[in-house]
Design an enzyme around this catalytic site. Sequence first.
Site, PDB file in Angstrom:
ATOM      1  N   GLU A  79      38.407  32.997  51.685  1.00  0.00           N
ATOM      2  CA  GLU A  79      38.232  33.035  50.303  1.00  0.00           C
ATOM      3  C   GLU A  79      39.223  31.879  49.588  1.00  0.00           C
ATOM      4  O   GLU A  79      40.488  31.979  49.745  1.00  0.00           O
ATOM      5  CB  GLU A  79      38.466  34.556  49.662  1.00  0.00           C
ATOM      6  CG  GLU A  79      38.164  34.533  48.080  1.00  0.00           C
ATOM      7  CD  GLU A  79      38.615  35.826  47.346  1.00  0.00           C
ATOM      8  OE1 GLU A  79      38.174  36.867  48.221  1.00  0.00           O
ATOM      9  OE2 GLU A  79      38.832  36.098  46.386  1.00  0.00           O
TER      10      GLU A  79
ATOM     11  N   LYS B  87      41.428  45.709  46.249  1.00  0.00           N
ATOM     12  CA  LYS B  87      40.799  44.659  46.870  1.00  0.00           C
ATOM     13  C   LYS B  87      41.613  43.298  47.145  1.00  0.00           C
ATOM     14  O   LYS B  87      41.769  42.404  48.126  1.00  0.00           O
ATOM     15  CB  LYS B  87      39.437  44.123  46.448  1.00  0.00           C
ATOM     16  CG  LYS B  87      38.526  43.183  47.055  1.00  0.00           C
ATOM     17  CD  LYS B  87      38.548  41.751  46.595  1.00  0.00           C
ATOM     18  CE  LYS B  87      37.619  40.818  47.469  1.00  0.00           C
ATOM     19  NZ  LYS B  87      38.219  39.423  47.397  1.00  0.00           N
TER      20      LYS B  87
ATOM     21  N   HIS C 148      40.359  29.625  39.880  1.00  0.00           N
ATOM     22  CA  HIS C 148      39.129  29.657  40.709  1.00  0.00           C
ATOM     23  C   HIS C 148      38.122  28.508  40.688  1.00  0.00           C
ATOM     24  O   HIS C 148      37.414  28.078  41.358  1.00  0.00           O
ATOM     25  CB  HIS C 148      38.324  30.861  40.677  1.00  0.00           C
ATOM     26  CG  HIS C 148      38.952  32.176  41.397  1.00  0.00           C
ATOM     27  ND1 HIS C 148      38.456  33.549  41.313  1.00  0.00           N
ATOM     28  CD2 HIS C 148      39.940  32.285  42.160  1.00  0.00           C
ATOM     29  CE1 HIS C 148      39.282  34.428  42.101  1.00  0.00           C
ATOM     30  NE2 HIS C 148      40.245  33.568  42.736  1.00  0.00           N
TER      31      HIS C 148
HETATM   32  C1  MEV Z   1      39.670  38.422  43.916  1.00  0.00           C
HETATM   33  O1  MEV Z   1      39.203  38.340  45.265  1.00  0.00           O
HETATM   34  C2  MEV Z   1      40.669  39.401  43.891  1.00  0.00           C
HETATM   35  C3  MEV Z   1      40.808  39.758  42.303  1.00  0.00           C
HETATM   36  O2  MEV Z   1      39.836  40.132  41.591  1.00  0.00           O
HETATM   37  C4  MEV Z   1      41.819  40.941  42.264  1.00  0.00           C
HETATM   38  C5  MEV Z   1      42.337  41.609  41.000  1.00  0.00           C
HETATM   39  O3  MEV Z   1      41.425  41.500  39.971  1.00  0.00           O
HETATM   40  O4  MEV Z   1      43.096  41.886  41.082  1.00  0.00           O
HETATM   41  C6  MEV Z   1      41.536  38.433  41.520  1.00  0.00           C
END
Ligand code: MEV
Length: 439
Positions: A84, A275, A388
């Site tokens: 990722e 996650k 991102h």
């Molecule tokens: C993306 O892989 C993980 C996030 O969504 C974690 C979060 O929202 O704390 C950025």
Amino acid sequence: MKNISGYSKLSKEQKIDWLVKNYLHEDEQAKHELISYWHQDLETQKTLDEFSENTITNYFFPFSVAPNFLINGEWYCMPMAIEESSVVAAMSNAAKFWSERGGFKTEIIGTTKIGQVHFLYQGDIAKLKADFPQIKAQLLEGSKYITYNMEQRGGGVLDMELIDMTQHEPGYFQLKVSFETCDSMGANFINTCLEEYATSLKETVGKNPEYGIVKIIMSIVSNYTPQSLARATVSCKVEELGNFGAITAQEFAEKFRMAVKIAEVDPHRATTHNKGIYNGVDAVIIATGNDFRAVEACGHTYAARNGSYGSLTHCKVENGIFTFWIDLPLAVGTVGGLTQLHPLVKRSMQILGNPDAKQLMQICAVAGLAQNFAALRALTTVGIQQGHMKMHLLNILKHYDATEEEKEYALEYFKDKVVSFTTTRVMLEQYRSAKKEVK
Ligand code: MEV
């Protein structure tokens, strides 16, 4: 034929041929591609092939490092296997940020692991319970030949309890056994012991007319290890957090604390929050050849231990001090499994200074905390998309076969615009037709 018997007996080439013929439209190019990912060193390839079954090639995955982790006063460089985008960059940023504020502090809260023999018992329950201390002594004595080596290393069986589960199902009992497995993850050792206990239980209790009938249902390690727990903490004066654009350190600390609080009370947010934590933890777990499914399953159960799913991290802002920490339950190994076999796992261990299991647990806790800090810092300040989007844009540009010149133009163009497939396509069309006109 879309189905086959004896596939596992075919050679690797035959396996590929069958696959290409039946599932890849007899495409020679597909065959070449699969073969092109084989390792050039035959011995290494053989090692990789033997990790699994029906292996036909290798699956490539980025292997990165995130430097500048100061943990208990020592520098670490974190090996990470993750696909990722932005995760490694976020990790490195968090490492740098905290290295300038005292670094990460870690501790081990426990290393106990659990295994269970699930069985049905039909007979005198009171007698079974009353005699359990003797039965337990007999079972433990009978497993000495398995536990001897582990005991020499400082581990072994810590305890064995008889758990009455008859309120859930008539006759259902458990032997709940706790273990110390030192530097190994322990699943193999634990399962071997449990199967021995199951056999002995059938012999000592099941065949003794004074008791009753024992029917073993199954014997297996539990991947839930709430007592195998590492804690990582970062802390500094609120003003040392610094300003984030227009957001003051005080405002940031409060927003950040609130973001953690939300994940503590709301399962929807907690799932995404955790996650993000596992973006960091899994990457290190995979790089070090450990079992990320076990580690994740354990963490999610732990996150729900109070009856509602919540955050694995916690934050407080008290007396002008910002403190952020994680309690991460996990079972990892630094011996056995892939650790001495997979070439990049060996390198990862070396990069980490060949840690023992306790050190690796703490490193993983740091990885989770750092990743969560980076995510929440972005979320509570500039938002997550800014970081991102550059990657997203580059991926879209790749999809449209953009040239280096077009990429450069697009990066500038999208600085203040929303990136999507459509906006990128339209931009490229305009750019390309403008170029044609000039010609
Ligand atoms: C993306 O892989 C993980 C996030 O969504 C974690 C979060 O929202 O704390 C950025």
